[in-house]
Design an enzyme around this catalytic site. Structure first.
Site, short mmCIF file in Angstrom:
data_model
loop_
_atom_site.label_atom_id
_atom_site.label_comp_id
_atom_site.label_asym_id
_atom_site.label_seq_id
_atom_site.Cartn_x
_atom_site.Cartn_y
_atom_site.Cartn_z
N LYS A 56 11.33 -1.61 -18.36
CA LYS A 56 10.07 -2.13 -18.89
C LYS A 56 10.27 -2.65 -20.31
O LYS A 56 11.23 -2.31 -20.98
CB LYS A 56 9.00 -1.03 -18.88
CG LYS A 56 8.51 -0.67 -17.48
CD LYS A 56 7.32 0.27 -17.55
CE LYS A 56 6.73 0.50 -16.17
NZ LYS A 56 6.17 -0.74 -15.57
N GLY A 107 -9.41 4.44 0.61
CA GLY A 107 -9.29 3.94 -0.76
C GLY A 107 -9.78 2.52 -0.90
O GLY A 107 -9.25 1.73 -1.70
N ASP A 110 7.34 -0.87 0.87
CA ASP A 110 8.05 -1.15 -0.37
C ASP A 110 7.82 -2.63 -0.60
O ASP A 110 8.39 -3.47 0.12
CB ASP A 110 9.54 -0.84 -0.24
CG ASP A 110 10.29 -1.01 -1.55
OD1 ASP A 110 10.12 -2.06 -2.19
OD2 ASP A 110 11.06 -0.11 -1.94
N HIS A 111 6.98 -2.99 -1.56
CA HIS A 111 6.53 -4.38 -1.63
C HIS A 111 7.66 -5.35 -1.97
O HIS A 111 7.53 -6.55 -1.72
CB HIS A 111 5.35 -4.53 -2.60
CG HIS A 111 5.70 -4.42 -4.04
ND1 HIS A 111 5.64 -3.24 -4.74
CD2 HIS A 111 6.11 -5.35 -4.95
CE1 HIS A 111 5.99 -3.43 -5.98
NE2 HIS A 111 6.28 -4.72 -6.15
N THR A 116 -12.33 1.26 -2.25
CA THR A 116 -12.95 0.86 -3.53
C THR A 116 -11.95 0.87 -4.67
O THR A 116 -12.32 0.64 -5.83
CB THR A 116 -14.11 1.82 -3.87
OG1 THR A 116 -13.60 3.14 -4.06
CG2 THR A 116 -15.16 1.84 -2.76
N GLY A 117 -10.68 1.10 -4.36
CA GLY A 117 -9.67 1.26 -5.41
C GLY A 117 -9.05 -0.04 -5.88
O GLY A 117 -9.30 -1.13 -5.35
N HIS A 122 12.79 0.37 -4.82
CA HIS A 122 12.91 -1.09 -4.84
C HIS A 122 14.35 -1.56 -5.00
O HIS A 122 14.83 -2.43 -4.27
CB HIS A 122 12.08 -1.68 -5.98
CG HIS A 122 10.62 -1.33 -5.93
ND1 HIS A 122 9.91 -1.27 -4.75
CD2 HIS A 122 9.73 -1.03 -6.91
CE1 HIS A 122 8.66 -0.95 -5.02
NE2 HIS A 122 8.52 -0.80 -6.31
N VAL A 159 -12.28 12.77 1.84
CA VAL A 159 -11.05 13.04 2.60
C VAL A 159 -10.90 14.51 2.98
O VAL A 159 -10.15 14.84 3.90
CB VAL A 159 -9.80 12.57 1.83
CG1 VAL A 159 -9.81 11.07 1.64
CG2 VAL A 159 -9.67 13.28 0.49
N LYS A 213 4.45 4.02 -1.63
CA LYS A 213 5.28 4.95 -2.40
C LYS A 213 4.43 5.60 -3.50
O LYS A 213 3.36 5.07 -3.84
CB LYS A 213 6.48 4.21 -3.00
CG LYS A 213 6.15 3.30 -4.19
CD LYS A 213 7.42 2.78 -4.80
CE LYS A 213 7.14 1.99 -6.05
NZ LYS A 213 6.73 2.77 -7.23
#
Length: 509
Positions: free
Chosen positions: A342, A10, A179-180, A12-13, A242, A88, A150
């Site tokens: 949000k 990935g 998990d950032h 180029t993502g 998170h 892939v 995730k």
């Protein structure tokens, strides 16, 4: 750190552009990459190495926390990168990739240490992992590691199935689940600061803690993620991973010097000690909401159902608040309140610990509010004690005392820097282990079932607020309130009216 080959699926993502390349660049500037290091970017686009490097350089100028202004340093960094076309699903593409990896290892004279980073959709993980095993890419005399993002499943059973498939090609010790939130500097310092700061040591006592609040609020809506988010919602997108990871890190009692296995066991203990949530109790312990139209920073925004790609009959949750109890000797009787949503009033991630006896008794005698310990995690970071004193006019005054580091902007390493650095070193302390993932899904499953049966009301809340009124009532039943909501509202009103705010209680910023 061992010399190694970093194989990026990935390449180029969007994630690679916004997070991975800037993280690697800042690690390079800090001297935290091995002397011999190679990155092979994979994608379906027919790019040359030069085109690939040009795109990486653009991402550095757009997204790096530190400017990519030193041309010599940028060119040296870009020399690590090569590009390889790969579909892939095609077995032969993995064979040609193996040849290129081995050629690079021979040329550099390094051991075959390989890190496979899957910056792709989870529906591709099983295919890629099996092809890595079948092609021989994972058959090395050095080490191999798999880094994945995730979501790790959609519910308990799918998570178990997902893990079983990955385990055919990689052992648990070789799988690094990102998990950032675990990469945020303040989260990584939570336990160390508890152990080394005498003020925190003195206050970190279950006799003094009344409740714990964990908040992660976002001002953005679904943005370009409608297709994913409407099948995920706040529960799956934020809470199960998170928010529960923040809970584990705070409540885990991780002594200084713990290795990754000890960290894993203590986080597992927290999840095992969580009081199970029965489906019939979900409606009284959990509040779910969905934002309607409102305003963010004075600008009107549409409601969730009017976002592009969202159906008018959607019952998806964009907000969740929940009350949790940990049944162990330290935390028993202390409620944890967790919320995330949000289109909220502010963008902030913080942990607030509210104190009680004897501190709260003294405060009550002075007719003042409780004292608080505040961990600001993002967008800025810092640790504060918020103390109540008597002002000159015998009016309640709130003073914040810095007791930990306070950094902002380019001073704070990005989460991906810390996590990629740890993965390259083989330290899985701040990654999600399978035990934690499974136990998290097990605790969340009754909520998913109750949502599916529509047993939990879906409360509307205006964009630019702090969520549904029911979330306030969740705490009010226990005699508590969400901290900083009222102050943020008051500060916003002051800005809009131009009224000075010198006499206002000091908020944590």
């Amino acid at each position: 750190m061992d010399a190694n080959t970093f194989v990026l699926f990935g390449a180029t993502g969007d994630l690679a552009k916004r997070k991975i390349y800037p993280a690697l660049f800042n690690l390079f500037l800090d001297g935290k990459l091995p002397d011999v290091f190679s990155v092979i970017g994979l994608g379906r686009r027919e790019w040359s190495d030069e085109t690939f490097k040009a795109n990486i350089e653009r991402s550095l100028h757009s997204f790096s926390r530190r400017e990519a202004s030193n041309a010599e340093a940028v060119n040296q960094f870009l020399s690590f990168f090569r590009y390889h076309v790969l579909n892939v699903d095609r077995k032969e593409d993995y064979q040609s990739l193996l040849q290129r990896v081995e050629e690079g290892e021979r040329t550099a004279g390094i051991a075959p240490n390989r890190l496979f980073y899957l910056s792709v959709g989870p529906e591709l993980f099983e295919t890629i992992a099996s092809h890595i095993e079948e092609s021989g890419l994972g058959d090395t005399k050095g080490w191999k590691r798999l880094v994945i993002e995730k979501p790790f499943g959609r519910d308990l059973q799918s998570a178990r199935d997902f893990n079983a498939q990955l385990s055919k090609a990689f052992t648990e010790e070789e799988i690094f689940r990102i998990d950032h939130y675990l990469g945020k500097p303040m989260v990584q310092k939570l336990q160390l600061l508890q152990q080394t700061n005498p003020v925190l040591q003195a206050s970190w006592n279950n006799r003094y803690i009344a409740n714990v609040q964990i908040t992660a609020s976002e001002t953005v809506g679904v943005e370009e993620r409608a297709g994913y988010y409407d099948h995920s919602g706040a529960l799956r997108d934020m809470f199960q991973n998170h928010m529960l990871q923040l809970l584990m890190m705070l409540a885990g009692h991780l002594p200084k010097g713990d290795d990754s296995e000890q960290v894993r066991n203590k986080k597992k203990h927290v999840m095992q000690s969580l009081e199970p949530l029965l489906r019939q109790d979900v409606a009284t312990q959990v509040v779910r909401g969905q934002y309607r139209s409102g305003s963010i920073q004075g600008k009107p925004v549409v409601g969730y159902k009017d976002e592009a790609g969202i159906p008018q009959d959607s019952h998806n949750d964009t907000f969740i608040a929940a009350k949790l109890q940990i049944e162990d000797d330290f935390w028993r009787g202390i409620p944890f309140y967790i919320r995330t949503g949000k289109r909220m009033k502010e963008k902030a991630t913080r942990i607030v610990i509210e104190f009680r006896e004897p501190i709260k008794q003294i405060a009550a005698a002075n007719n003042s509010a409780p004292n608080l310990l505040v961990f600001e995690i993002s967008p800025n970071e810092g640790i504060y004690l918020r103390l109540n004193t008597e002002g000159e006019a015998q009016q309640q005054d709130l003073t914040k005392v810095l007791i930990g580091s306070h950094k902002s902007g380019s001073e704070v390493p990005e989460a991906y820097e810390n996590l990629i650095y740890d993965a390259l070193r083989g330290d899985s302390s701040f990654f999600a282990h399978w035990d934690e993932v499974e136990l998290s899904w097990k605790w969340v499953q009754p909520i998913l079932d109750a949502y599916a049966a529509n047993d939990v009301p879906l409360h509307a809340y205006p964009a630019g607020s702090f969520g549904p009124k029911a979330a306030q009532e969740l705490l009010a039943k226990d005699g508590f309130e969400w901290w900083f909501d009222q102050e943020s509202e008051a500060a916003s009103a002051k800005v809009q009216t131009g009224t000075p705010s010198v006499q206002e209680p000091m908020s944590i910023k």
